[in-house]
Scaffold this motif. Structure first.
Motif, mmCIF file in Angstrom:
data_model
loop_
_atom_site.group_PDB
_atom_site.id
_atom_site.type_symbol
_atom_site.label_atom_id
_atom_site.label_comp_id
_atom_site.label_asym_id
_atom_site.label_seq_id
_atom_site.Cartn_x
_atom_site.Cartn_y
_atom_site.Cartn_z
ATOM 1 N N SER A 10 0.829 -1.198 0.000
ATOM 2 C CA SER A 10 0.000 0.000 0.000
ATOM 3 C C SER A 10 0.868 1.254 0.000
ATOM 4 O O SER A 10 2.066 1.208 0.300
ATOM 5 C CB SER A 10 -0.911 0.012 1.235
ATOM 6 N N ASP A 11 0.222 2.369 -0.337
ATOM 7 C CA ASP A 11 0.796 3.699 -0.136
ATOM 8 C C ASP A 11 2.214 3.836 -0.698
ATOM 9 O O ASP A 11 3.125 4.252 0.011
ATOM 10 C CB ASP A 11 0.712 4.051 1.352
ATOM 11 N N SER A 12 2.335 3.507 -1.973
ATOM 12 C CA SER A 12 3.643 3.624 -2.631
ATOM 13 C C SER A 12 3.899 5.042 -3.159
ATOM 14 O O SER A 12 5.029 5.365 -3.509
ATOM 15 C CB SER A 12 3.761 2.593 -3.750
ATOM 16 N N HIS A 13 2.857 5.859 -3.246
ATOM 17 C CA HIS A 13 3.006 7.298 -3.512
ATOM 18 C C HIS A 13 3.983 7.642 -4.629
ATOM 19 O O HIS A 13 4.971 8.351 -4.419
ATOM 20 C CB HIS A 13 3.370 8.027 -2.219
ATOM 21 N N GLY A 14 3.675 7.137 -5.808
ATOM 22 C CA GLY A 14 4.445 7.502 -6.997
ATOM 23 C C GLY A 14 5.655 6.625 -7.254
ATOM 24 O O GLY A 14 6.279 6.732 -8.309
ATOM 25 N N GLY A 37 -4.006 1.228 -2.336
ATOM 26 C CA GLY A 37 -4.275 2.611 -2.697
ATOM 27 C C GLY A 37 -3.156 3.584 -2.388
ATOM 28 O O GLY A 37 -2.179 3.261 -1.724
ATOM 29 N N ASP A 38 -3.324 4.793 -2.913
ATOM 30 C CA ASP A 38 -2.282 5.824 -2.894
ATOM 31 C C ASP A 38 -1.022 5.381 -3.632
ATOM 32 O O ASP A 38 0.101 5.612 -3.183
ATOM 33 C CB ASP A 38 -1.948 6.285 -1.463
ATOM 34 N N SER A 39 -1.264 4.788 -4.791
ATOM 35 C CA SER A 39 -0.131 4.479 -5.685
ATOM 36 C C SER A 39 0.289 5.738 -6.436
ATOM 37 O O SER A 39 1.445 5.886 -6.803
ATOM 38 C CB SER A 39 -0.541 3.415 -6.702
ATOM 39 N N GLY A 109 -5.251 0.461 4.106
ATOM 40 C CA GLY A 109 -3.953 1.147 4.080
ATOM 41 C C GLY A 109 -4.061 2.494 4.774
ATOM 42 O O GLY A 109 -4.516 2.574 5.912
ATOM 43 N N HIS A 110 -3.653 3.541 4.094
ATOM 44 C CA HIS A 110 -3.882 4.932 4.473
ATOM 45 C C HIS A 110 -3.054 5.405 5.668
ATOM 46 O O HIS A 110 -2.566 6.530 5.669
ATOM 47 C CB HIS A 110 -5.379 5.162 4.736
ATOM 48 N N LEU A 111 -2.907 4.578 6.692
ATOM 49 C CA LEU A 111 -2.249 5.039 7.919
ATOM 50 C C LEU A 111 -0.726 4.943 7.841
ATOM 51 O O LEU A 111 -0.032 5.544 8.666
ATOM 52 C CB LEU A 111 -2.760 4.239 9.125
HETATM 53 MN MN LIG Z 1 -0.985 7.404 1.732
#
Ligand SMILES: [Mn+2]
Length: 174
Positions: A10-14, A37-39, A109-111
């Motif tokens: 999760s949360d790989s942010h780019g 999410g937050d890829s 995810g998210h946290l």
């Molecule tokens: Mn995130």
């Protein structure tokens, strides 16, 4: 019963390279691969071939579903990012949703903090962030679930696919 392997990130942010690298590491061994999410990648990116992915609060490019549902050996696995359930403030909405769905496993995810816990018979798993960890464990991690019958083992792995010690847990699911 056959052993099943589920990879969750999760949360790989780019950070596209780590998504690709985890997929290459596990695609022959895993039954399912999830990204919670937050890829910040485009929905038509070929990296998503073979990965179940949902929208995060930073996924401004349209097209991702808010949630996914997958059945595996009769277990219902549900997946969402968590911002729509306001999990920064309370886990209640996520729990209500998972109970409504009669899920066995709820992935979120998210946290950016790894978590694995069971509540009212539902196993909740946050793989942490594979790129931007927060909290006490500042290691970039993803999770691997091994299911054998009703037993689920959760292990966390580093970006170079090494077992991260101290976070492994086992649960019985229903
Ligand atoms: Mn995130």
């Amino acid at each position: 019963m056959e052993r099943r392997t589920i990879v969750v990130m999760s949360d790989s942010h780019g950070d596209r390279e780590i998504v690709q690298a985890i997929k290459e590491q596990w695609q022959d061994k895993a039954d399912l691969i999830f990204h919670n999410g937050d890829s910040e990648l485009e929905v038509n990116d070929p990296v998503w071939d073979g990965i179940q992915v949902v929208a995060g609060n930073m996924d401004f490019l349209a097209g991702y579903p808010d949630q996914q549902r997958v059945e595996l050996d009769g277990y219902k696995i549900i997946q969402t990012h968590g911002h729509l359930q306001n999990i920064n403030f309370t886990m209640d909405k996520l729990a209500y949703w998972a109970q409504e769905e009669e899920a066995s496993i709820c992935l979120y995810g998210h946290l950016h903090v790894p978590a694995a816990y069971q509540e009212a018979g539902i196993l909740y798993v946050n793989p942490g962030s594979v790129s931007q960890p927060r909290g006490q464990i500042l290691e970039r991690l993803y999770a691997v679930l091994s299911i054998q019958g009703t037993l689920v083992r959760i292990d966390y792995y580093t970006r170079d696919h090494q077992l991260f010690p101290g976070l492994s847990k086992e649960f019985t699911i229903q």
